[in-house]
Design a protein around this motif. Structure first.
Motif, short mmCIF file in Angstrom:
data_model
loop_
_atom_site.label_atom_id
_atom_site.label_comp_id
_atom_site.label_asym_id
_atom_site.label_seq_id
_atom_site.Cartn_x
_atom_site.Cartn_y
_atom_site.Cartn_z
N LEU A 127 -5.17 5.30 47.42
CA LEU A 127 -4.82 5.21 46.00
C LEU A 127 -3.40 4.70 45.78
CD1 LEU A 127 -6.37 8.47 44.46
CD2 LEU A 127 -7.19 6.14 44.24
N THR A 128 -2.47 5.15 46.61
CA THR A 128 -1.07 4.82 46.32
C THR A 128 -0.32 4.19 47.50
OG1 THR A 128 -0.37 7.04 46.97
CG2 THR A 128 -0.92 6.71 44.66
N VAL A 207 -8.11 17.99 51.06
CA VAL A 207 -7.98 16.56 50.75
C VAL A 207 -7.56 16.37 49.30
CG1 VAL A 207 -9.35 14.46 50.40
CG2 VAL A 207 -9.53 15.68 52.55
N LEU A 208 -8.20 17.11 48.38
CA LEU A 208 -7.86 16.95 46.96
C LEU A 208 -6.45 17.46 46.68
CD1 LEU A 208 -11.22 18.01 45.25
CD2 LEU A 208 -10.29 15.72 45.50
N LEU A 209 -6.11 18.61 47.24
CA LEU A 209 -4.77 19.15 46.97
C LEU A 209 -3.67 18.29 47.60
CD1 LEU A 209 -5.23 23.02 47.27
CD2 LEU A 209 -4.71 21.70 45.24
N SER A 210 -3.97 17.74 48.77
CA SER A 210 -2.96 16.88 49.41
C SER A 210 -2.75 15.61 48.60
CB SER A 210 -3.39 16.51 50.84
OG SER A 210 -3.57 17.67 51.60
N ALA A 211 -3.85 15.09 48.03
CA ALA A 211 -3.71 13.90 47.18
C ALA A 211 -2.93 14.24 45.91
CB ALA A 211 -5.09 13.35 46.84
N ALA A 212 -3.11 15.46 45.40
CA ALA A 212 -2.45 15.85 44.16
C ALA A 212 -0.97 16.15 44.37
CB ALA A 212 -3.14 17.06 43.54
N GLU B 45 1.59 -1.96 26.41
CA GLU B 45 2.40 -1.30 27.44
C GLU B 45 1.80 0.06 27.80
OE1 GLU B 45 6.41 -0.64 26.24
OE2 GLU B 45 6.85 0.54 28.03
N ALA B 46 1.39 0.79 26.75
CA ALA B 46 0.80 2.12 27.00
C ALA B 46 -0.48 1.99 27.82
CB ALA B 46 0.51 2.82 25.68
N LEU B 47 -1.27 0.99 27.46
CA LEU B 47 -2.53 0.78 28.18
C LEU B 47 -2.26 0.42 29.64
CD1 LEU B 47 -5.54 0.84 27.41
CD2 LEU B 47 -5.45 -1.63 27.16
N ALA B 48 -1.29 -0.50 29.82
CA ALA B 48 -0.97 -0.93 31.18
C ALA B 48 -0.39 0.22 31.99
CB ALA B 48 0.03 -2.09 31.14
N LEU B 49 0.47 1.01 31.32
CA LEU B 49 1.06 2.16 32.01
C LEU B 49 -0.02 3.16 32.42
CD1 LEU B 49 3.70 3.54 32.88
CD2 LEU B 49 3.78 4.64 30.66
N GLY B 50 -0.93 3.38 31.49
CA GLY B 50 -2.02 4.31 31.78
C GLY B 50 -2.91 3.80 32.89
N PHE B 51 -3.25 2.53 32.81
CA PHE B 51 -4.14 1.97 33.83
C PHE B 51 -3.44 1.93 35.18
CE2 PHE B 51 -6.45 -1.43 36.01
CZ PHE B 51 -7.73 -0.95 35.86
N GLY B 52 -2.14 1.58 35.14
CA GLY B 52 -1.39 1.48 36.41
C GLY B 52 -1.21 2.82 37.09
N SER B 53 -1.01 3.86 36.28
CA SER B 53 -0.76 5.17 36.90
C SER B 53 -2.02 6.02 36.97
CB SER B 53 0.35 5.91 36.14
OG SER B 53 0.05 5.94 34.77
N GLY B 54 -3.14 5.43 36.62
CA GLY B 54 -4.41 6.16 36.66
C GLY B 54 -4.74 6.79 37.99
N PRO B 55 -4.55 6.08 39.13
CA PRO B 55 -4.86 6.72 40.41
C PRO B 55 -4.10 8.01 40.64
CG PRO B 55 -4.57 4.36 40.71
CD PRO B 55 -4.20 4.66 39.29
N VAL B 56 -2.82 8.03 40.20
CA VAL B 56 -2.03 9.25 40.38
C VAL B 56 -2.57 10.35 39.46
CG1 VAL B 56 0.29 10.22 40.34
CG2 VAL B 56 -0.05 7.84 40.98
N CYS B 57 -2.99 9.95 38.24
CA CYS B 57 -3.59 10.94 37.32
C CYS B 57 -4.86 11.51 37.94
CB CYS B 57 -3.96 10.28 36.00
SG CYS B 57 -2.55 9.94 34.97
N TRP B 211 -10.04 5.50 35.23
CA TRP B 211 -10.09 5.88 36.65
C TRP B 211 -10.93 7.11 36.90
CZ3 TRP B 211 -8.23 2.97 40.55
CH2 TRP B 211 -7.41 1.91 40.20
N PHE B 212 -11.26 7.83 35.84
CA PHE B 212 -12.06 9.04 36.02
C PHE B 212 -13.56 8.74 36.07
CE2 PHE B 212 -8.04 10.68 34.87
CZ PHE B 212 -7.98 11.96 35.37
N LEU B 213 -13.92 7.52 35.66
CA LEU B 213 -15.36 7.20 35.61
C LEU B 213 -16.04 7.30 36.98
CD1 LEU B 213 -15.37 4.30 33.01
CD2 LEU B 213 -15.93 6.71 32.67
#
Lengths: 388, 274
Positions: A127-128, A207-212, B45-57, B211-213
């Motif tokens: 992911l990152t 795995v989930l907690l480590s990713a979080a 910008e908000a959309l791009a920020l959201g989409f870009g940081s989606g994996p971390v979310c 990203w949640f889909l």
């Protein structure tokens, strides 16, 4: 359990000459592997390499001679697990004068990498593009146990052996196998099979907690083997709690429960890496099949002797072991009717099972000698160095 | 610029007035265009920020969402409804936090004690919900004579909806700030109005929600009978973890000095965390 397995093997032993002939390929190949160690200066290194080489060859010869797998593999596996901490702790104390790893060493990437972390790394890396382990990708003088080296070894073993990593490659599993061999009879016999699902739950959770959290949660909180390798320096309430958990898990899962149940409880009921490795169970061409037509009525010897509870009535009906099977060979050795057999995928079941076993053992033993043999040699070198 | 003569002064004045009016109109027009452009760029910008940081979310919310979806015995459509409810709850949590934060005069609450309290309560909430789901025994029929295993009967609709739990989980994840949310919060603080900030958050949320889909893919996995059991066991393990985090937060809240260098501690802490 294994003692019973030994006593009821019916197959006649192979001739000594034939057994030696079958051992010859392994002898030549492992000689190549041990040559660099043999060339090292100093008597302890040479002696350790010779002893380790001889040890591996003797066990393989006995496997050929007796046609048994589990008994001799177990000796290797337990030796590996008890030797690994000796060499590892020795190196740690030589490098840092302590088994504990301070936060400064973690920040500088000096934490030795362990294969247990591999599943934890995957999601954050995907992911990152971040490796959430405070180690180094390539070996360095202060940290020879690099990420790249261990991942490469794991990949090699996984492609060829699949889940058999847990019987030939893991340098921890022999500890609970060793303690499970101490008692003659199991004191806890009835084990709810649902416990087999716990490693999967632990795997998903870590795995989930480590990713979080971007932290290797399993290493920080749950690894029982931190008690005999390295652990975070106890400098706060949190690290004290972590250390307490490591000790409690080690005593509970690796010492007490294996002794009471005569099963590999840590491997079967806790280890998330074992669950992860089960996913790759099908990558190997070798497996174990059960011909239920040959099974005696009511015989569940294989089920009772499996150290990881990888055989149940449903799997016997299906004619194969569960995906958690570590290919240790206990079920094959114990079967009186030759119903449990080694098998190469794509071939008819029961067609020269001994040949399938031989091919499997060549692959497994080459890896075991290369990886485990070098670990044993390393520890022996330290011990001999004390005497010489 | 040349000085106009008296003859042409009046004409010049008229011209000047006209030019002034034209200039005002042009300024208003340009300002309007600029505001529209700013609005559009802000949304983008908000959309791009959201989409870009989606994996971390997704990584942040994954421990809460994925075991929950895995443990609920549902078809794809019902899983989708649960996911939508979860995301709705999460959006509500975000916006509630943003409104409260705005009301106290900043995009994010800077008092570490309050923040710790909110985090602690959210963690205890997770622990309680997961603990109830994982450990409370489910009702089942007793063993029938001669049967090895109990036969389970579903009474009523198999797809019975339990929206409050999904909404509550979503709301709690919304309160449990993650680094991308903080990035959006800092950016939203630069907007002039509360409605603008809320719009920024909402669009940011839409960007992350994409990203949640893929988590809907859990639904087909449910054909393996062990998946709900594993998911419940996972929730049990996570309940212990979140209870621990809650205890740590509670201890920090009890011990933390009130407003002790709040902003500095908060910003440095979050930057180092991110």
């Amino acid at each position: 359990m294994p003692d019973q397995a030994r006593s009821i093997v019916l197959a006649p032993p192979r001739g000594i000459g034939r057994s030696l002939l079958l051992t010859l390929p392994i002898a030549l190949f492992t000689l190549l592997l041990f040559t660099p160690v043999l060339r090292q200066p100093g008597l302890p290194a040479k002696l350790a390499a010779l002893i380790a080489w001889g040890f591996m060859l003797t066990l393989f010869f006995l496997m050929m001679r007796t046609r048994e797998t589990y008994r001799w593999r177990r000796i290797f596996f337990i030796t590996l697990a008890f030797m690994f901490p000796i060499g590892f702790i020795w190196d740690l104390i030589a490098l840092r004068s302590s088994m504990s790893i301070p936060i400064e060493k973690m920040i500088s990437g000096d934490t030795p990498f362990c294969f247990m972390v591999i599943p934890i790394l995957l999601i954050p890396a995907a992911l990152t593009k971040t490796l959430i382990f405070p180690g180094s990708i390539l070996p360095t003088p202060s940290n020879p146990h690099s990420i790249a080296m261990m991942v490469a070894l794991w990949l090699l073993a996984t492609v060829v052996l699949g889940k058999a990593w847990c019987s030939y490659g893991c340098f921890f599993g022999g500890l609970d196998e060793g303690f499970s061999s101490v008692a003659k009879k199991a004191r806890l016999r009835k084990i709810n099979p649902q416990w087999r699902l716990v490693p999967w739950a632990i795997l998903v959770a870590v795995v989930l907690l480590s990713a979080a959290t971007y932290e290797p949660i399993y290493c920080m909180w749950l690894c029982p083997f931190k008690a005999v390798t390295e652990f975070p320096a106890v400098r706060s309430v949190q690290t004290g709690l972590q250390f307490g958990i490591f000790i409690a898990l080690f005593l509970g899962l690796v010492v007490v429960l294996p002794y009471l149940t005569k099963r590999r409880t840590q491997c079967a009921f806790f280890c998330p890496f074992g669950a992860f490795q089960s996913i790759f169970s099908r990558t190997s061409i070798f497996d174990i099949r059960i011909d239920k037509e040959k099974c005696a009525a009511g015989c569940v010897l294989c089920q009772n002797h499996c150290p990881t509870l990888s055989i149940d009535k449903d799997s016997i009906q299906a004619g194969k072991t569960l995906s958690t099977c570590t290919r240790c060979g206990a079920c094959v050795d114990v079967c009186r009717k030759d119903a449990a057999v080694w098998h190469i995928k794509g071939t008819p079941v029961g067609l020269s099972p001994e040949r399938a076993r031989l091919l499997y053992l060549y692959a497994a033993w080459v890896f075991a000698s290369m990886f485990g043999g070098s670990i044993i040699a390393n520890a022996l070198q330290k011990l001999i160095g004390l005497l010489v | 610029m040349a000085i106009p003569n008296s003859f042409s002064f009046e004409l010049f004045g008229a011209k000047k007035r006209n030019m002034y009016v034209l200039s005002r109109r042009r300024d208003r027009c340009e300002r309007g265009v600029a505001e529209r452009v700013n609005g559009v760029s802000s949304v983008a910008e908000a959309l791009a920020l959201g989409f870009g940081s989606g994996p971390v979310c997704l990584a942040s919310c994954g421990p809460v969402l994925l075991p929950w979806l895995g443990a609920e015995p549902r078809e794809l459509r019902a899983t989708g409804r649960l996911l939508a409810l979860f995301l709705g709850g999460r959006l509500a949590g975000y916006l509630a936090f943003a409104v409260v934060a705005w009301a106290v005069g900043a995009a994010i609450p800077v008092d570490p004690r309050t923040r710790t309290l909110v985090f602690g309560l959210a963690n205890f909430g997770f622990a309680a919900l997961f603990g109830i789901s994982a450990f409370l025994p489910r009702r089942h029929c007793p063993l029938l004579p001669g049967e090895g295993t109990p036969r389970l009967y579903q009474i009523g609709s198999a797809d019975r909806f339990r929206p409050p739990a999904a909404l509550t989980l979503g709301f709690l994840t919304g309160l449990n700030l993650c680094p991308p949310f903080l990035a959006a919060g800092v950016r939203a603080a630069a907007t002039r109005s509360l409605s603008g900030a809320l719009l920024f958050f909402a669009v940011f949320f839409v960007g992350t929600a994409v990203w949640f889909l893929p988590s809907l893919a859990i639904s087909p996995l449910r054909r393996f009978s062990v998946v709900p059991t594993v998911a419940r066991m996972t929730m049990g393990a996570l309940a212990i973890y979140y209870a621990y985090l809650g205890i740590v937060c509670a201890a920090s809240w009890r011990l933390a000095p009130i407003r002790a260098g709040g902003l500095f501690i908060f910003i440095t802490g979050m930057v180092s965390h991110a």
